[in-house]
Design an enzyme around this catalytic site. Structure first.
Site, PDB file in Angstrom:
ATOM      1  N   CYS A 111       0.819  -1.212   0.000  1.00 46.25           N
ATOM      2  CA  CYS A 111       0.000   0.000   0.000  1.00 46.25           C
ATOM      3  C   CYS A 111       0.853   1.262   0.000  1.00 46.25           C
ATOM      4  O   CYS A 111       0.479   2.263  -0.618  1.00 46.25           O
ATOM      5  CB  CYS A 111      -0.951  -0.006   1.196  1.00 46.25           C
ATOM      6  SG  CYS A 111      -0.123  -0.174   2.794  1.00 46.25           S
TER       7      CYS A 111
ATOM      8  N   HIS B  59      -1.800   1.103   7.485  1.00 48.74           N
ATOM      9  CA  HIS B  59      -2.195   1.129   6.077  1.00 48.74           C
ATOM     10  C   HIS B  59      -1.928   2.527   5.532  1.00 48.74           C
ATOM     11  O   HIS B  59      -2.074   3.525   6.245  1.00 48.74           O
ATOM     12  CB  HIS B  59      -3.677   0.783   5.952  1.00 48.74           C
ATOM     13  CG  HIS B  59      -4.186   0.819   4.539  1.00 48.74           C
ATOM     14  ND1 HIS B  59      -3.654   0.040   3.541  1.00 48.74           N
ATOM     15  CD2 HIS B  59      -5.170   1.557   3.962  1.00 48.74           C
ATOM     16  CE1 HIS B  59      -4.302   0.273   2.424  1.00 48.74           C
ATOM     17  NE2 HIS B  59      -5.220   1.201   2.645  1.00 48.74           N
TER      18      HIS B  59
END
Length: 948
Positions: free
Chosen positions: A454, A769
Site C-alpha cells: 500500500c 495502512h
C-alpha cells in the site's frame, strides 16, 4: 341399520332430528350385532368419512364407526384387512387419489381404533413397505406431515434395518423438495409446522436407530453439494441440523474437509446452501455448523473456497440481520466471516453501504433485545474499521451513526482479530485471484495491493498526480534510477521513502527520457532537487563555517518537550511528555501499540479535535537556529577546542516539487518501543518556503563545500530534523547578528500549492495502512499575482499560516479536483475531507506531503517542461484472451497449493480445527497492512508462478 342411517343422513329432516336419531344408532352398538350388519356399517361410515358431501356426513361417519369398532373390534379388524389397506394406499378410494391426505387421515384413525389389537402388528410389515414407497414418490409436505404423525404414533410401522436406512435417506431427499409457494402468513405457518413434524420423525428414528444417522447426513451433504443447475434444494433441510448431536461436529467436519473425493465446486455449493439455511426461522445450531465448516476449510487451507463463498454470501448474511427471528444466528456467522477475512477489505466494504440504515432501524424498532444486539453489532463494526483503517470516505457516516455507542478497547479489538483470522499472515496464503478492475467514475484506475504494497501504491499514485511522471515509461525509468541497488523486500515506510527521496548527488546519470536535454540533470534532480545551506558560527571566536548540500525532501520533526531544553533532541526522543508545540505523542481515542506499563508515570492525552500546529510551524522549527552545547558542542578549528556554537540551516535553492515528511515515528527510550505521534497537524493549501539568496561573498565561500556530495548528504551527516530552539540567552545575540548579515543575503519566500498527501492509518510504525489524496496541479495552478513578502525570517511563516486558513476554506476548487487513492479504490473527494480526516479518525495522520512551486505572474518560469492534467497511459490493456489465460493459470496454481496443504494435513496425526496458529514467528513486517492495523492484501510468500 346401515340402510336406516344412510336414509336418515340424506333426508331433509331438521339437523336436530338427525342428530337425535344418530345418537340412537350409536347406542345400539352396545347390543349384539351380526357381522354382516357390522361390515355394512363399516363400509357406509368409511364412505361418509372419505366422500361425505358435507361436514355433517363426515362427522356422522367418524362417530358411528368409532362406536361400533369399540364394541365389535374383531369385526372391524377383519374389515380393516391387509388387502383393504393395500387397496387404499395403492389405488385410493373411489374418486380420491391414493396420494390424497384424507386417505392417510382415515388410515391413522383406523389404526388408533386397533391400537391394542394384534391386527396392528399384522399390518406393520405391510405399512413399512408402503411408507417407504410413498416417501420415494416425493410427496408434498402435507402428505409427509400426516405420514410422520402416523409413524410417530405407531413406531412399529417404521421400516427397520437396511430398509430403515433407506427410508431415512429417502425422507431426507424428500425434504429437498419441500418448496413453499405460499405468501400468506397462515399458509407459511402451516408449512413450517409440517416441516417441523417431519424433522421430529427423523429425530426419533435417529435416536432409536443410531446407525441411520450417518447415512442420513451423507445424504444431506450429497444434496446440498449438488452442482446440478436445474436442482435447488429447499432450505427446509435446515430443520434437520438442530437434531444432529453437537458432539459429532468435529468428526463430521474433519471427514468432509479431508475427503479427497469431495471436489472444491461441491464444497463451495454445500457451504453456500448451509449459509442459506440461516433464513429458516426455527432452526437451531445452523450458525454453529456453518462456522465449524468455515474453520474446517481454513484448517486444511482451502482458502479459495472461503474467499469465493464469503464474497458471494456476505451481503445475504447481512440482510438476515433485518429479521429479528433469525438475527442472532446471522450475526454470529457474519462476525466470523468478516473477522476471519483479514487479507482484504473487500468483504467488509460489500456491506458498508448497508450499515447505517440497519443501525437507524435498530435504534427505532423498539424491540427489547435490539439495544443489546446493537452493541454487539457496533463492536463488530469498530473491529472491522480498525482492521481496515484508511477509508475515511466510507467510514465517516458509519462513525457518526454509532458515535453514542460504547467502543471496545484497542486490546480487545486486537484480541478478537487475532483469534478470528483464517491463518497466520506469515503463512503461505494466497489472497485470492486478483480481479481486473476498470476505471472508476473518476476516470482513474487504482493499483492492486499485492500484499503489503500500500505504501508503494500510494507513492506511485501521488507521483503520478503531482508531477511530470504521467507517462509510464518515465515513471518506470525514474524508479529504476532511484533503486539501482537491489534491496531486501520491505514495506517499511522509511525504507520506501528513502528510495524515493535519495539525495540527488547519489543518483547516477541515465539515458533519456530521465536525463533532460541541455542541463544534464536527471528527472529526479529537476523535479525534487533543492539545496540546503548549513552555517555554524562559533560563539567564542565568531568564526563562520558554511557548506551546501543537496536535498530531495525535508524531514520535519515535532518539537521536543521544553522540560529538556538542552538535552539530545532528535526525532527518536521519548515522547511521553507534552511539549509546547505538540500534544501527547500517543494521543487519540486509542492507546498505541506497546503501551506504557502502569506505574511509569507517562501521561496519555487526547489530541485536540482542531490542529494545534500546522505544517508551516514544523518548517519554521526545522529552519530555526540550533544551539550546540554541552555534549553536543562544536569543534572550532580556529579555537582548536569544543565550543558552544549556533547552527543555522537555510534553503538556498527551492525544488520544483517540495516533499515534506513528517517524522511521526518516535523511539521511546523508556519502554524501548517505537511509537507514533498522533498529533493533528494543519495542512495549508498554500504555503511559502523561506529562501536565502546569496551575496557574492556567501556564494564564493560555499562553492567548494557543495562539491563533496557524498559527505554532504543529509542522510550521511547530522539528521536535518535534530533541532533545538535557541535559549533566551542567545536570542538577542542571534537577532543582532541577523541584522548585521542583511547586506550579505536576502530572504525570499517561494510560494507553493499543495498537490498530494500520503496518509498513514495505524498506531505504530510496525503496522498500518497507507493511502493518499491527490489532485491535478499545473505550474500555473493558483497563479500568484503577488509573491510572498520579501525579507521575511522563517518565523514569519506562522503569520502566513493564519492567512492560509482562509485559503483552505474558500479555495475555489471543484469537488472533483481531489481524488482519494486507496490501493485499487479511487474516489472523488475534496480538500475539506483531507483537512478533517485526522479529527474524525485519530489513527489517520498525514505522513508525506508534496507541494508544487507556484509561478508568480509577470515572471518567467525557470522550471522544466510540465505535463498538465492527468494524462492517462496510452499503453493498451492486455487482451481478454491473455487475461483469461493468466487468471486460469493462477487459479490452477492456487489449487495445487491447496492440494499440497491438504496432503500435509492428512499426514498430521494431531490435526484439529485450531485454525489460527499463534506463534512468535507471526510478526508483521514493518509498516505492513497486517491484522494489527490496516487493510490491504495478504502476504504471498510463493509467487514465482503467479502473474499479476
Amino acid at each position: 341399520m346401515d340402510k336406516i342411517l344412510e336414509a336418515l343422513v340424506s333426508s331433509s329432516h331438521p339437523l336436530t332430528v338427525k342428530r337425535a336419531i344418530v345418537k340412537k344408532v350409536m347406542e345400539a352398538a352396545e347390543k349384539e350385532v351380526t357381522e354382516e350388519q357390522c361390515q355394512a356399517l363399516y363400509h357406509l361410515t368409511t364412505r361418509f368419512i372419505l366422500q361425505g358431501e358435507d361436514a355433517f356426513q363426515r362427522q356422522v361417519g367418524l362417530q358411528v364407526q368409532e362406536a361400533y369398532a369399540r364394541y365389535h373390534r374383531d369385526e372391524f379388524a377383519r374389515f380393516f384387512s391387509k388387502e383393504y389397506v393395500l387397496g387404499l394406499l395403492q389405488q385410493g378410494y373411489g374418486s380420491l387419489d391414493r396420494r390424497d391426505p384424507a386417505i392417510l387421515d382415515f388410515l391413522h384413525g383406523s389404526l388408533r381404533l386397533l391400537i391394542s389389537c394384534p391386527a396392528v402388528l399384522e399390518l406393520a410389515p405391510l405399512l413399512q413397505t408402503e411408507v417407504l414407497r410413498i416417501i420415494c414418490e416425493r410427496p408434498e409436505p402435507a402428505t409427509c406431515a400426516k405420514l410422520a404423525t402416523i409413524l410417530t404414533d405407531f413406531p412399529q410401522c417404521v421400516p427397520r434395518e437396511k430398509a430403515g436406512v433407506l427410508f431415512c435417506q429417502q425422507l431426507v431427499r424428500t425434504f429437498a423438495y419441500f418448496h413453499c409457494p405460499a405468501t400468506e402468513e397462515r399458509e407459511l405457518r402451516e408449512y413450517v409446522s409440517q416441516v417441523t413434524r417431519v424433522s421430529a420423525l427423523l429425530q426419533g428414528i435417529w435416536k432409536a436407530e443410531p446407525a441411520t444417522l450417518l447415512p442420513s447426513l451423507q445424504e444431506v451433504f450429497a444434496i446440498i453439494s449438488s452442482t446440478d443447475p436445474s436442482f435447488e434444494p429447499s432450505i427446509a433441510l435446515a430443520s434437520l441440523v438442530q437434531h444432529i448431536p453437537l458432539q459429532m461436529i468435529t468428526v463430521l467436519i474433519k471427514s468432509l474437509t479431508t475427503d479427497q473425493n469431495v471436489k472444491d465446486a461441491s464444497m463451495t455449493q454445500a457451504l453456500c446452501r448451509m449459509i442459506d439455511w440461516l433464513s429458516w426461522p426455527l432452526a437451531n445450531h445452523v450458525d454453529t455448523w456453518v462456522i465449524a465448516l468455515l474453520k474446517g476449510l481454513a484448517a486444511v487451507q482451502k482458502f479459495t473456497i472461503l474467499i469465493d463463498v464469503t464474497l458471494l454470501k456476505i451481503e445475504q448474511v447481512f440482510n438476515r440481520l433485518w429479521y429479528p427471528i433469525v438475527r442472532q444466528g446471522a450475526l454470529v456467522v457474519l462476525s466470523h466471516m468478516l473477522l476471519s477475512f483479514q487479507h482484504s477489505p473487500e468483504a467488509f466494504h460489500l456491506v458498508v453501504p448497508h450499515i447505517v440504515p440497519l443501525v437507524k432501524s435498530l435504534k427505532s424498532d423498539g424491540l427489547p433485545n435490539s439495544k443489546t444486539f446493537l452493541l454487539q453489532f457496533a463492536e463488530l463494526i469498530h473491529c472491522m474499521m480498525y482492521q481496515y483503517s484508511g477509508f475515511p470516505d466510507l467510514y465517516d457516516s458509519i462513525l457518526e451513526s454509532i458515535k453514542d455507542l460504547s467502543k471496545p478497547s484497542e486490546e480487545k479489538i486486537k484480541f478478537v482479530l487475532n483469534q478470528s483470522a483464517w491463518t497466520s499472515q506469515s503463512n503461505s496464503f494466497a489472497s485470492g485471484l486478483l480481479k481486473i478492475t476498470g476505471k472508476s467514475e473518476t476516470g482513474k484506475t487504482g493499483l492492486v495491493n499485492l500484499g503489503n504494497t500500500c505504501y508503494m501504491n500510494s507513492i506511485i499514485q501521488i507521483l503520478f498526480m503531482a508531477t511530470e511522471l504521467h507517462e509510464e515509461e518515465k515513471t518506470l525509468s525514474a524508479l529504476q534510477v532511484t533503486n539501482q541497488k537491489p534491496e531486501p523486500a520491505s514495506t517499511s515506510a522509511e525504507t520506501l521513502h528513502n528510495a524515493v527521496s535519495q539525495p540527488v548527488a547519489d543518483v547516477p546519470s541515465h539515458p533519456d527520457p530521465v536525463v533532460a536535454e541541455g542541463d544534464g540533470r536527471t528527472l529526479v534532480e529537476r523535479m525534487f532537487g533543492g539545496r540546503l545551506s548549513t552555517a555554524i558560527r562559533c560563539l567564542q571566536c565568531h568564526s563562520l563555517s558554511e557548506k551546501e548540500e543537496p536535498f530531495t525532501d525535508l524531514s520535519l520533526a515535532f518539537c521536543p518537550s521544553m522540560s529538556q531544553p538542552h538535552g539530545p533532541t532528535d526525532e527518536h526522543k521519548s515522547s511521553s511528555s507534552v511539549g509546547p508545540c505538540q500534544g501527547a505523542v500517543n494521543g487519540g481515542s486509542e492507546s498505541s501499540e506497546g503501551s506504557v506499563k502502569e506505574g511509569t508515570g507517562t501521561k496519555m492525552e487526547m489530541p485536540g479535535l482542531e490542529p494545534t500546529l500546522s505544517v508551516t510551524d514544523l518548517v519554521d522549527y526545522f529552519l530555526a537556529p540550533e544551539i550546540l552545547e554541552n555534549e553536543n558542542c562544536y569543534f572550532c578549528e580556529r579555537c582548536a577546542s569544543l565550543q558552544r556554537a549556533e547552527k543555522v540551516m537555510r534553503v538556498v535553492a527551492a525544488p520544483e516539487y517540495l516533499i515534506l515528511t513528517l517524522l511521526r515515528f518516535s523511539y521511546d527510550a523508556t519502554c524501548h518501543v517505537r511509537r507514533k505521534i498522533l498529533d493533528n497537524v494543519g495542512i495549508p493549501l498554500h504555503m511559502c518556503l523561506p529562501l536565502r539568496q546569496h551575496g557574492s561573498s556567501a556564494s564564493s565561500s560555499s562553492s567548494t563545500a557543495a562539491a563533496s556530495s557524498s559527505s554532504d548528504s543529509p542522510e550521511s551527516g547530522e539528521n536535518l530534523a535534530k533541532k533545538l530552539k535557541p535559549s533566551q540567552k542567545e536570542e538577542g545575540m542571534t537577532e543582532s547578528r541577523t541584522k548585521s548579515k542583511k547586506n550579505d543575503l536576502e530572504m525570499l519566500s517561494v510560494p507553493y500549492v499543495l498537490s498530494s498527501v500520503v496518509m498513514h492509518s495505524g498506531m505504530s510504525s510496525e503496522s498500518g495502512h497507507y493511502y493518499s489524496y491527490g489532485r491535478n496541479v499545473s505550474n500555473t495552478d493558483g497563479l500568484v499575482a503577488n509573491p510572498c513578502p520579501k525579507n521575511l525570517e522563517s518565523s514569519s511563516q506562522s503569520e502566513n499560516s493564519t492567512t492560509t486558513q482562509e485559503d483552505m476554506g474558500c479555495a475555489d476548487h471543484k469537488s472533483t479536483d481531489w481524488f482519494l487513492f486507496n490501493d485499487s479504490r479511487v474516489t472523488f473527494t475534496n480538500f475539506q475531507s483531507l483537512q478533517n480526516v485526522t479529527s474524525r479518525f485519530p489513527k489517520d495522520t498525514a505522513y508525506v506531503l508534496i507541494y508544487r512551486k507556484q509561478e508568480v505572474s509577470g515572471q518567467p518560469s525557470n522550471s522544466g517542461p510540465v505535463v498538465n492534467g492527468s494524462k492517462l497511459s496510452g499503453e493498451p490493456p492486455l487482451q481478454k484472451e491473455l487475461m483469461d489465460a493468466i487468471t486460469k493459470d493462477n487459479k490452477l496454481f492456487l489449487q495445487e497449493q491447496e492440494l499440497n496443504a491438504r496432503a500435509r494435513a492428512l499426514q498430521a496425526t494431531s490435526a484439529s480445527c485450531s485454525f489460527r496458529p499463534n506463534g512468535s514467528d507471526d510478526n508483521e513486517p514493518p509498516g505492513s497492512c497486517g491484522p494489527s492495523g490496516g487493510g490491504g492484501g495478504g502476504g504471498f510468500n510463493t509467487i514465482s508462478r503467479l502473474v499479476f
